[in-house]
Scaffold this active site. Structure first.
Site, PDB file in Angstrom:
ATOM      1  CD  GLU A   1      -5.283   1.816  -5.071  1.00 49.81           C
ATOM      2  OE1 GLU A   1      -6.079   3.295  -4.636  1.00 49.81           O
ATOM      3  OE2 GLU A   1      -4.330   1.076  -3.454  1.00 49.81           O
TER       4      GLU A   1
ATOM      5  CG  ASN B   1      -4.029   4.378   0.978  1.00 42.66           C
ATOM      6  OD1 ASN B   1      -5.165   4.600   1.188  1.00 42.66           O
ATOM      7  ND2 ASN B   1      -3.271   3.542   1.179  1.00 42.66           N
TER       8      ASN B   1
ATOM      9  CB  SER C   1      -0.735   0.158   1.161  1.00 41.73           C
ATOM     10  OG  SER C   1      -0.091  -0.410   2.500  1.00 41.73           O
TER      11      SER C   1
ATOM     12  CG  HIS D   1      -3.495  -1.412  -2.041  1.00 42.03           C
ATOM     13  ND1 HIS D   1      -3.658   0.185  -2.101  1.00 42.03           N
ATOM     14  CD2 HIS D   1      -3.471  -1.497  -0.902  1.00 42.03           C
ATOM     15  CE1 HIS D   1      -3.662   0.224  -0.930  1.00 42.03           C
ATOM     16  NE2 HIS D   1      -3.640  -0.815   0.183  1.00 42.03           N
TER      17      HIS D   1
END
Length: 508
Positions: free
Chosen positions: A152, A190, A119, A140
């Protein structure tokens, strides 16, 4: 190629979540963990989870039997040979991951795809010392994997398009939305989530509103499922602050991602959130001990006439109709009478600046945020010299019929006017950088972060011109680079182009 056999290295909670959806999608899944007995323990725990789903009628007994039959627990890593895909879900340590990937290359065929569930690390760096870099990508997932329907697919500098396409197909087969992203800090979700927390912390640090009041405003006025400080307490600052610092430093101290000294202090004090019983709130198990109640509404027996000025005529009309519906007299003169309550509805500025720009008496002025739905929670901002009698008048007027109202201290823009446009602006920057398409940004953020809208669509809903006006004014007043409007947003707002229309070109 078709991916039918998968190996998982690292059988923690995240890894086993990936293994679960892979097996449920029909893949053979081989489990390996360097810790002796961990892979079998992970499978045993998964069996209990699936048994509960059978008991609840979520899956059938046949589904359970077929899923469990697809697992093979390995004694040593050499038994991975022969799979089509290896998913790494081990500790977030670059050196350890690099060593593992080099070891895997000696075991699997050249056609086997190798992916990392990292991540925070750079996929290109993980692949850097490998012989066949083109077959290495990021894959991810988010916790809990079976419920968070997004993954992802991270394309490193060396990753082939064919590998990305295969992973996107696999994501769909697993029942997840696979979003293709560039190999940049924070990838997509994120990265896009940076603005919500960091801007909220900055507003808190300026003393604009309390923790409880800001959470209330952002939940009730903006529509977030959780306020930023509730969310920080849930995830824990031992995780969240380190992610803030990591992304800030990976982007070479880009102002948009600037962390806050408060969370560093709280981390040092181990007041990191709910898991330790204290963070932004104090806890007794699931009960918050120091959450403030809504602000008390002052008792007002007689209202002064109300004079209204707004940046947008549509806002002024809403306010005028509301005031009349409450039986309060409107002051319709060009300039306010000597004792009228002055209600301003402006964007991206404090009440002092707005009063001076509009040439009205700041002692009688109260600003109201019209960015979000007027029928939701209402937020008022007096100037630092507004007399209390006028603050009380405005508070009571807009709290009629038990409507939620927050009165905040002066701020360059309201709470929602700062947090939401920063989210939208950052998403526009992500689109500008070509990290993902605008439509993929929208879908990924909604699935990954649970925002009321995808951020690009949110810009359309609120109006690109309003968002740009807010950012332009805050940037002009503060000079802080974090508020500079994205060129991607500026062009579309100035040309009155829908933010989702024809925006998939990187050069746009």
């Amino acid at each position: 190629m078709s991916i039918e056999k998968m190996a998982l290295v690292g059988t923690g909670v995240m890894g086993m979540g990936i293994a679960q959806i892979a097996a449920q999608a029909g893949l053979e899944v081989r489990l390996f963990d360097v810790q002796q007995g961990a892979a079998q323990a992970g499978l045993d725990k998964l069996k209990k989870t699936l048994e509960k789903l059978v008991a609840k009628g979520k899956i059938t007994q046949a589904d359970y039997d077929n899923t469990i039959a697809r697992f093979v627990v390995l004694d040593n890593i050499e038994q991975i040979a022969g799979v089509d895909l290896v998913v790494e879900a081990i500790i977030e340590n670059l050196e350890i991951k690099q060593k593992l990937f080099k070891q895997l290359e000696q075991i699997v065929s050249e056609q086997t795809i190798l992916v990392s569930n990292t991540s925070s690390l750079v996929v290109t760096e993980i692949a850097a010392s490998c012989q066949h870099k083109s077959r290495i990508a990021g894959f991810h997932f988010f916790n809990p994997v079976p419920l968070m329907k997004i993954v992802e697919v991270v394309k490193g500098l060396f990753t082939s398009d064919e590998v990305v396409d295969e992973l996107l197909k696999l994501a769909e087969r697993m029942g997840h939305f696979g979003v293709k992203t560039k190999d940049t800090p924070g990838f997509l979700v994120n990265h896009a989530g940076r603005a919500f927390g960091t801007e909220s912390l900055k507003i808190l640090g300026e003393g604009v509103a309390t923790v409880s009041e800001m959470d209330r405003i952002l939940r009730e006025a903006a529509g977030f499922k959780m306020g930023p400080f509730e969310l920080y307490d849930l995830t824990g600052l031992d995780v969240s602050h380190r992610v803030m610092e990591s992304i800030f430093n990976q982007y070479y101290q880009e102002d948009r991602y600037r962390p806050n000294t408060l969370t560093r202090l709280m981390l040092s004090a181990n007041t990191v959130g709910k898991k330790v019983g204290e963070g932004f709130y104090k806890y007794d198990q699931d009960t918050r001990l120091n959450q403030e109640p809504p602000q008390l509404v002052p008792q007002v027996s007689e209202f002064k006439p109300v004079w209204i000025a707004a940046d947008y005529e549509s806002d002024a009309e809403i306010l005028k109709q509301y005031v009349l519906s409450q039986g309060v007299v409107l002051d319709n003169a060009e300039t306010p009478a000597a004792d009228s309550l002055i209600i301003l509805a402006t964007y991206g500025e404090d009440t002092t600046t707005a009063s001076q720009r509009l040439n009205v008496d700041a002692k009688r002025a109260v600003n109201i945020d019209m960015l979000t739905d007027f029928n939701k929670h209402r937020v008022l901002m007096p100037s630092i010299v507004t007399e209390q009698v006028y603050v009380d008048q405005a508070h009571a007027l807009f709290a009629a019929n038990d409507h939620g109202v927050s009165v905040i201290e002066e701020s360059v823009g309201f709470v929602c006017q700062r947090v939401v446009p920063m989210i939208i602006n950052l998403a526009c920057d992500i689109a500008q950088q070509g990290i993902a398409t605008a439509s993929d940004i929208d879908k990924a953020v909604r699935l990954g972060l649970g925002y009321p809208y995808g951020p690009i669509t949110w810009g359309n809903v609120l109006g690109p011109d309003r968002i740009l006006l807010i950012l332009d004014r805050i940037y002009a007043i503060t000079g802080d680079q974090r508020y500079r409007p994205s060129p991607w947003l500026q062009r579309r707002a100035k040309l009155k182009v829908d933010l989702l229309h024809s925006v998939n070109k990187v050069s746009a």
